[in-house]
Enzyme design. Structure first.
Site, PDB file in Angstrom:
ATOM      1  N   SER A 180      41.031  40.649  37.910  1.00 23.99           N
ATOM      2  CA  SER A 180      40.998  40.353  39.396  1.00 23.99           C
ATOM      3  C   SER A 180      42.163  39.455  40.869  1.00 23.99           C
ATOM      4  CB  SER A 180      39.589  39.350  39.383  1.00 23.99           C
ATOM      5  OG  SER A 180      38.431  39.708  40.339  1.00 23.99           O
ATOM      6  N   LYS A 183      43.366  40.992  43.250  1.00 26.93           N
ATOM      7  CA  LYS A 183      42.738  41.246  44.276  1.00 26.93           C
ATOM      8  C   LYS A 183      43.628  40.337  45.568  1.00 26.93           C
ATOM      9  CE  LYS A 183      38.562  42.485  42.840  1.00 26.93           C
ATOM     10  NZ  LYS A 183      37.714  41.881  41.483  1.00 26.93           N
ATOM     11  N   TYR A 308      43.837  51.078  43.316  1.00 32.71           N
ATOM     12  CA  TYR A 308      42.859  49.753  42.591  1.00 32.71           C
ATOM     13  C   TYR A 308      42.680  49.139  41.413  1.00 32.71           C
ATOM     14  CZ  TYR A 308      38.706  46.544  41.189  1.00 32.71           C
ATOM     15  OH  TYR A 308      38.446  45.532  41.311  1.00 32.71           O
ATOM     16  N   VAL A 378      38.577  38.198  35.176  1.00 31.53           N
ATOM     17  CA  VAL A 378      38.158  39.680  33.116  1.00 31.53           C
ATOM     18  C   VAL A 378      39.132  39.438  32.162  1.00 31.53           C
ATOM     19  CG1 VAL A 378      36.029  40.113  34.489  1.00 31.53           C
ATOM     20  CG2 VAL A 378      37.716  41.556  33.752  1.00 31.53           C
TER      21      VAL A 378
HETATM   22  N1  GLU Z   1      39.255  45.849  37.436  1.00 34.09           N
HETATM   23  C1  GLU Z   1      38.092  44.920  36.932  1.00 34.09           C
HETATM   24  C2  GLU Z   1      36.958  44.933  37.253  1.00 34.09           C
HETATM   25  O1  GLU Z   1      36.877  46.200  39.070  1.00 34.09           O
HETATM   26  C3  GLU Z   1      38.662  43.329  37.519  1.00 34.09           C
HETATM   27  C4  GLU Z   1      37.476  42.649  36.778  1.00 34.09           C
HETATM   28  C5  GLU Z   1      37.624  41.326  37.448  1.00 34.09           C
HETATM   29  O2  GLU Z   1      38.640  40.902  37.218  1.00 34.09           O
HETATM   30  O3  GLU Z   1      36.908  40.399  37.716  1.00 34.09           O
HETATM   31  O4  GLU Z   1      35.758  45.851  36.883  1.00 34.09           O
END
Ligand code: GLU
Length: 540
Positions: A180, A183, A308, A378
């Protein structure tokens, strides 16, 4: 000899026309500039040999947090290795070296970097790392099967200041997926390409108050913000939509690399594949946004989701993520390369959202107690930004119930307990906590100066604040004058009363042999005279 302001920072003066002739110019050393160079040279030349060994230089720089692999030091360190194989610099070579390193060597010598006591700070970071090692609460994320295979005990902390001072401890060179944390960069890239107005037609900027992959959109059918899954999928849709996927991925990974001082980023293919196989929720979010016509015209949903997942699987290590965070802390300029990667406005928008939405559904609590812009992932990655000061990465894979790294959160708590980095620390808080931008000695001498000034002015509040921070109220300045001397001289009755009740020495003698009582008598402050006589009489 001409001195100009350094072009980039406008702070430290740089010598532009000094060449090797300086040392020979005035043998008597009467030139003040030469004298200052000689003082600098002596500051580095620990064994006073007249030759500065490469080792001495490297060690001194490292103590200040300027490491050997710092791109800004490449020329300097090459210069310190002579053509004949021997090592070291004489005074003349040292002078030309200072010119080549854009003032960095000089700032190190003068302890003039943004965290002046860097070695002490680094030791404290090591202590915090040690204190948190036994913390094994939480569990690694297992909803992406490949993530569950990571060694949960790994733990790294890395720091990089806006002056490029670096320190790492623990598993700082093990690579992990940004998840995440990606992002933030995706959002910045979307902003750079389209500007905030266009981007925010497709994504909101309010905290969602629910979990990062919750199946929910705002009232307009848009993702709540760019730092939860739906919003990050939207950022991905906005990045180079007309290019093919390979080009789009190159574009993102190049940006990461530039943010990390040019170091190459990696890609964890099996995490990517594993996430793609188990992505029902992200597909559901994607379809729900498509149903609401949230995407820009012509968006290929499946390709956007692939993109993504790929962004989440970008890999770097804690040292690199701290450099990325430092680039954010420095308004988009990478401290180690001086390259502007993102516009100041872009970074400002991203930091604002990191402050309100970066820590999953713990964001409000985090803003309350820590107050710093941060983003977690995560994989156990946590990027924290102290604007104008430094970037931090903590990586430890065990997560709490919100999805934040347990040790990462604990680290932040300890940091704000010890240092005044919470943006809303009060003036009182700032004196209780250490100010990383100041020398300890500077802080002490400032405390004496403020105490004496406040005593003379009758500013009891300022004195109480310093006393609350543990300042010694009996402390004397260079002339042996204590706050009580100053308060007595100026007839500040309330301050005198307060200082006496706090047990300061009423008979302290200054360098001219004067006591507070003599000052008060000389100036005719009768009430103060009475108080001081009574205090003296009351002494055992
Ligand atoms: N790739 C993870 C998902 O989309 C990212 C989650 C995260 O790190 O919050 O579930």
């Amino acid at each position: 000899m001409e001195i100009t302001q350094e072009a980039e920072t406008g702070t430290s003066p740089e010598i532009v026309d000094v060449k090797h002739e300086i040392p020979h110019q005035r043998p008597g050393g009467s030139d003040p500039l030469e004298a200052s160079y000689r003082a600098l040279f002596a500051a580095f030349d620990d064994d006073a040999s007249g030759q500065l060994s490469r080792q001495e230089l490297v060690e001194r720089l490292a103590k200040a947090g300027i490491l050997e692999d710092d791109p800004r030091m490449r020329e300097t360190l090459i210069a310190a290795r002579k053509g004949d194989g021997s090592e070291g610099l004489d005074f003349a070579e040292f002078v030309s070296l200072i010119q080549n390193s854009s003032g960095l060597v000089r700032r190190v010598a003068e302890d003039n970097l943004v965290i002046p006591d860097f070695a002490e700070f680094a030791a404290e970071i090591d202590d915090i790392h040690r204190e948190l090692l036994p913390e094994t609460g939480g569990a690694v994320a297992d909803y992406i099967p490949q993530l569950a295979r990571v060694d949960p005990d790994q733990f790294a902390i890395a720091i990089c200041t806006v002056d490029g001072q670096r320190h790492v401890v623990g598993d700082a060179h093990s690579r992990f997926c940004v998840q995440s944390v990606s992002k933030t960069v995706s959002y910045c890239l979307a902003l750079e390409e389209h500007g905030p107005d266009k981007v925010h037609q497709h994504v909101g900027r309010e905290p969602s108050g629910v979990s990062f992959n919750e199946l929910t959109l705002n009232k307009k059918g848009r993702p709540h913000n760019p730092l939860i899954n739906a919003g990050a999928i939207m950022s991905c849709a906005l990045i180079r939509p007309d290019a093919d996927l390979a080009e789009r991925f190159d574009h993102v990974s190049k940006a990461w690399s530039r943010l990390a001082a040019g170091r190459p980023v990696g890609f964890h293919n099996s995490v990517y594949l594993s996430e793609r196989e188990t992505a029902d929720r992200n597909f559901a979010l994607g379809y729900s946004m498509r149903e609401q016509r949230a995407f820009p015209e012509g968006t290929d949903l499946v390709q956007t989701l692939e993109f993504y997942f790929q962004n989440c699987a970008i890999e770097l290590d804690a040292e690199m993520l701290a450099i990325v965070a430092a680039t954010f802390a420095d308004g988009g300029i990478c401290p180690l390369t001086g390259e502007r990667v993102f516009a100041t406005q872009t970074v400002q928008h991203c930091l604002s959202l990191m402050s309100s939405c970066g820590m999953y559904d713990f964001s409000g609590e985090f803003a309350f107690s820590i107050g710093l812009p941060a983003k977690s992932g995560v994989s156990g990655a946590l990027m924290v930004v102290v604007p104008g000061l430094m970037g931090i990465c903590v990586w430890s894979p065990r997560l709490d119930e919100h999805g934040n790294s347990v040790r990462g959160i604990e680290f932040c708590r300890k940091l704000v307990e010890r240092y005044s980095v919470h943006p809303h620390d009060s003036a009182e808080g700032q004196t209780v906590k250490r100010d990383l931008r100041r020398h300890k000695s500077q802080t002490n001498s400032e405390a004496v100066a403020i105490l004496c000034w406040a005593a003379a002015e009758g500013d009891l509040h300022a004195i109480r604040v310093l006393a609350a921070a543990g300042a010694d109220l009996s402390t004397a300045n260079y002339d042996g004058r204590t706050p009580l001397h100053l308060a007595a001289t100026e007839g500040q009755v309330n301050v005198v009363k307060y200082l006496l009740t706090r047990g300061v020495d009423a008979t302290a003698v200054d360098r001219w042999g004067g006591t507070p009582l003599m000052d008060a008598e000389r100036r005719g402050h009768d009430e103060v005279v009475a108080l001081l006589r009574a205090a003296d009489g009351a002494r055992p």
